[in-house]
Structures are given as structure tokens and as C-alpha cells.
Design an enzyme around this catalytic site. Structure first.
Site, mmCIF file in Angstrom:
data_model
loop_
_atom_site.group_PDB
_atom_site.id
_atom_site.type_symbol
_atom_site.label_atom_id
_atom_site.label_comp_id
_atom_site.label_asym_id
_atom_site.label_seq_id
_atom_site.Cartn_x
_atom_site.Cartn_y
_atom_site.Cartn_z
ATOM 1 N N THR A 49 -49.405 -21.051 22.601
ATOM 2 C CA THR A 49 -49.739 -22.460 22.788
ATOM 3 C C THR A 49 -51.226 -22.641 23.047
ATOM 4 O O THR A 49 -51.810 -23.668 22.694
ATOM 5 C CB THR A 49 -48.920 -23.055 23.949
ATOM 6 O OG1 THR A 49 -47.528 -22.832 23.696
ATOM 7 C CG2 THR A 49 -49.160 -24.541 24.112
ATOM 8 N N TYR A 137 -43.877 -9.562 26.484
ATOM 9 C CA TYR A 137 -43.519 -10.773 25.754
ATOM 10 C C TYR A 137 -42.781 -10.352 24.492
ATOM 11 O O TYR A 137 -43.370 -9.762 23.585
ATOM 12 C CB TYR A 137 -44.789 -11.564 25.424
ATOM 13 C CG TYR A 137 -44.592 -12.845 24.633
ATOM 14 C CD1 TYR A 137 -43.332 -13.410 24.427
ATOM 15 C CD2 TYR A 137 -45.687 -13.510 24.098
ATOM 16 C CE1 TYR A 137 -43.173 -14.575 23.721
ATOM 17 C CE2 TYR A 137 -45.545 -14.689 23.383
ATOM 18 C CZ TYR A 137 -44.288 -15.213 23.188
ATOM 19 O OH TYR A 137 -44.123 -16.371 22.466
ATOM 20 N N LYS A 166 -41.138 -12.043 29.204
ATOM 21 C CA LYS A 166 -40.735 -13.300 28.574
ATOM 22 C C LYS A 166 -39.840 -12.925 27.407
ATOM 23 O O LYS A 166 -40.275 -12.289 26.450
ATOM 24 C CB LYS A 166 -41.942 -14.090 28.067
ATOM 25 C CG LYS A 166 -41.541 -15.350 27.300
ATOM 26 C CD LYS A 166 -42.726 -16.048 26.659
ATOM 27 C CE LYS A 166 -42.251 -17.229 25.813
ATOM 28 N NZ LYS A 166 -43.373 -17.917 25.125
#
Length: 323
Positions: A49, A137, A166
Site C-alpha cells: 500500500t 509476509y 502476515k
């Protein structure tokens, strides 16, 4: 004692000036203060993001340093330090630790489709140079590799820094598998489907929605932890409706430009995205029409939160259980 990360951490945008040439630090400081005021426990900068691939080396360092200095310990700051070239990932990680980051979020080397041994060697090289917590991640859609629960357990056992992940494989059972394979040592953060992930054993959420609806998208974790599952589902359903509007006819990872447009709608303008991503301006009337729908949903979400908090909000579950 090592820092403990729990709850919803906003994976943030990176704000740019109107022409996109520079990072807008003034807008960033106001944005961070908003996150702190709302009550978000932490932020993760330079993730997907945050358009980490579009920043220069100098911009990276400046942005991490400015963020840590401005936050001043009020909330946790994690930094995305991934790179397809292992020495660069090591350098970014060391730099983030030296500048005062609380933790790192690191995806495996992307593009190459590395083997499990190559992934292990990548994280080993990083762990040999840093001591702060690392959040793995797992996102097969961007890294081109899916880290199995067994590989996660291998990494957890080998390196004391690796205690978070994550999990964004979209396989909900993976959350449970990771907890089981690591004997509860690994702390899983949801990458999507918040309520379901928590029910499978997640303890946090890496949250892109925090860029424009931080109140609802961080409080949902409080509701879940306190047993208010139906209330949490009401929040998640409305967030899902918003995501559906964003997804309609828009390219994969188009959410960055919407995150920025919606942050502006929430009172925190942060510029637009850098190429090659599609700018919100380029969406024209189509984008404006969707933005109008999304702003209505944001108001609905605020009204829903007001109602839930009037009913008692987080804390109510514990009181009900005790009665």
C-alpha cells in the site's frame, strides 16, 4: 523484554506532493497524528500500500527516519524492508533498526520463485544483522511463492527475531496450521477475512483500510477479542461492501489510489500514486462515481460504530460473560 504486537496495524500509504515528485512530510505528520488520536496501536510503512518499489534509496531512509522521529514512541512503527536482492534487504533492515523502527515486515524475495532453502537463507542473512522483531509476509500473489506452515515453523525455530507473520494466502486453515506447527510461538496477523482469521488463532490484522476508516477497522479487533463476534461481523460486512465497489472493473492492487482518495475524503489528503499504478485522477467520472458511493458507506460505518459503542462496545463481552 521484546515488544509485543497485537491488534490492527495500519499498513499505510506514502503521501506524495501534488506532482508526485516528493514525499509530503507535512501531510504525513498530520496523517500519523490522526492514526495516533484514533487509537491505532501501530503502523507499517513501506508495504504494498505504501508503494515501496517507487521510492529512491534516499527517500526510503528519510521517510523511515522522519516517521520514527515524529511518532516518538506513541505507537509501534514497523518498516517493510523486503527486496529481491538479499544484500539490499539486509541493508534496508539494518538501516530501519538503526533509525529506531520497532519491527520489520519482510516478504520473501519476489519474482524469482525461490526454493524453501533459498527463502531460509534470505531470512537467515537478515537475522544475522538485526535484533528487532520480524513479521514474515506470506502473499503468494505478489511474491510468487507460498510459504508453507512447515517452512514458517522452521524459520520460527531457527531465528528468535521471527515471531510474527502476515498471512495472506487466503487459506483460512493456514492460520491454524501455523499456530499448530509452531506450537503457538508464531503470532499470526490476518491479511484478510479478519473475523475468521481470529477464530482460527490470529492475534492481529495488517490493515489497509486504516488509511481511511481507522476507527472501525482497528476497533473490530477489540470486538473480536472480547467475544462480540456478531458486532465484528457487522463491521466486516460493511467493509466488504466497500471493497466490492473498489474491485469493480479496476486493476489488481488498484486499492492504492482509492486508499489515497478516501484518505482525502476523510480529511487527510495525501496526494496520488506514482507510476506504473493507475492514478485516481485517471479514473475520471467512473472513479468519482465510486468515490461518491464509498463516502456514503463511510458515513454508514461511522453510524454503525456509534450504535455499537452506545451499546457498550469492547468491554461489553466481558461484562456479559461475568453476569
Amino acid at each position: 523484554m521484546p515488544k509485543q504486537f497485537r491488534g490492527s496495524y495500519t499498513v499505510t500509504i506514502t503521501p506524495f506532493t501534488e506532482d508526485g515528485r516528493k514525499i509530503d512530510l507535512g501531510a504525513w505528520k498530520r496523517f500519523v497524528d490522526w492514526q495516533v488520536k484514533v487509537g491505532v496501536p501501530g503502523i507499517i510503512i513501506l508495504g504494498t500500500t505504501g508503494e515501496f518499489l517507487t521510492l529512491t534509496e534516499d527517500e526510503r531512509r528519510m521517510f523511515v527516519e522522519a516517521t520514527v522521529k515524529h511518532v516518538k514512541g506513541r505507537i509501534h512503527v514497523l518498516v517493510g524492508t523486503m527486496n529481491a536482492y538479499t544484500p539490499s534487504a539486509v541493508r534496508y533492515s539494518r538501516e530501519a533498526e538503526e533509525l529506531g523502527a520497532d519491527g520489520l515486515m519482510i516478504i520473501p524475495p519476489y519474482y524469482y520463485t525461490p526454493t524453501e532453502d533459498e527463502i531460509f537463507a534470505y531470512y537467515k542473512a537478515i537475522c544475522e544483522k538485526v535484533s528487532i522483531p520480524i513479521m514474515l509476509y506470506n502473499n503468494p500473489f505478489t511474491s510468487n511463492v507460498d510459504m508453507s506452515a512447515k517452512l514458517v515453523a522452521r524459520l520460527t525455530k531457527a531465528f528468535e527475531q521471527i515471531r510474527y507473520i502476515k498471512e495472506a494466502s487466503q487459506e483460512m486453515a493456514r492460520v491454524y496450521d501455523i499456530v499448530e506447527e509452531t506450537k503457538g510461538v508464531m503470532n499470526v496477523f490476518a491479511g484478510q477475512r479478519i473475523v475468521e482469521s481470529y477464530l482460527y488463532g490470529a492475534v492481529g490484522y495488517v490493515n489497509p483500510y486504516g488509511n481511511y476508516i481507522p476507527r472501525a477497522s482497528y476497533r473490530i479487533c477489540d470486538f473480536i477479542v472480547e467475544g462480540l463476534i456478531e458486532d465484528a461481523k457487522k463491521i466486516e460486512r460493511l467493509i466488504g461492501r466497500m471493497q466490492a465497489v473498489i474491485n469493480e472493473g479496476h486493476p489488481t492492487y488498484g486499492h492504492q489510489c482509492y486508499s489515497k482518495a478516501l484518505a482525502a475524503a476523510a480529511g487527510h489528503p495525501v496526494g496520488d500514486v506514482r507510476p506504473p499504478l493507475t492514478t485516481f485522477k485517471a479514473l475520471g467520472k467512473e472513479g468519482e462515481q465510486r468515490l461518491k458511493k464509498l463516502k456514503v458507506m463511510m458515513r454508514e460505518l461511522d453510524e454503525l460504530m456509534d450504535r455499537l459503542e452506545v451499546q457498550g462496545g469492547p468491554g461489553r463481552g466481558l461484562r456479559v460473560a461475568a453476569e
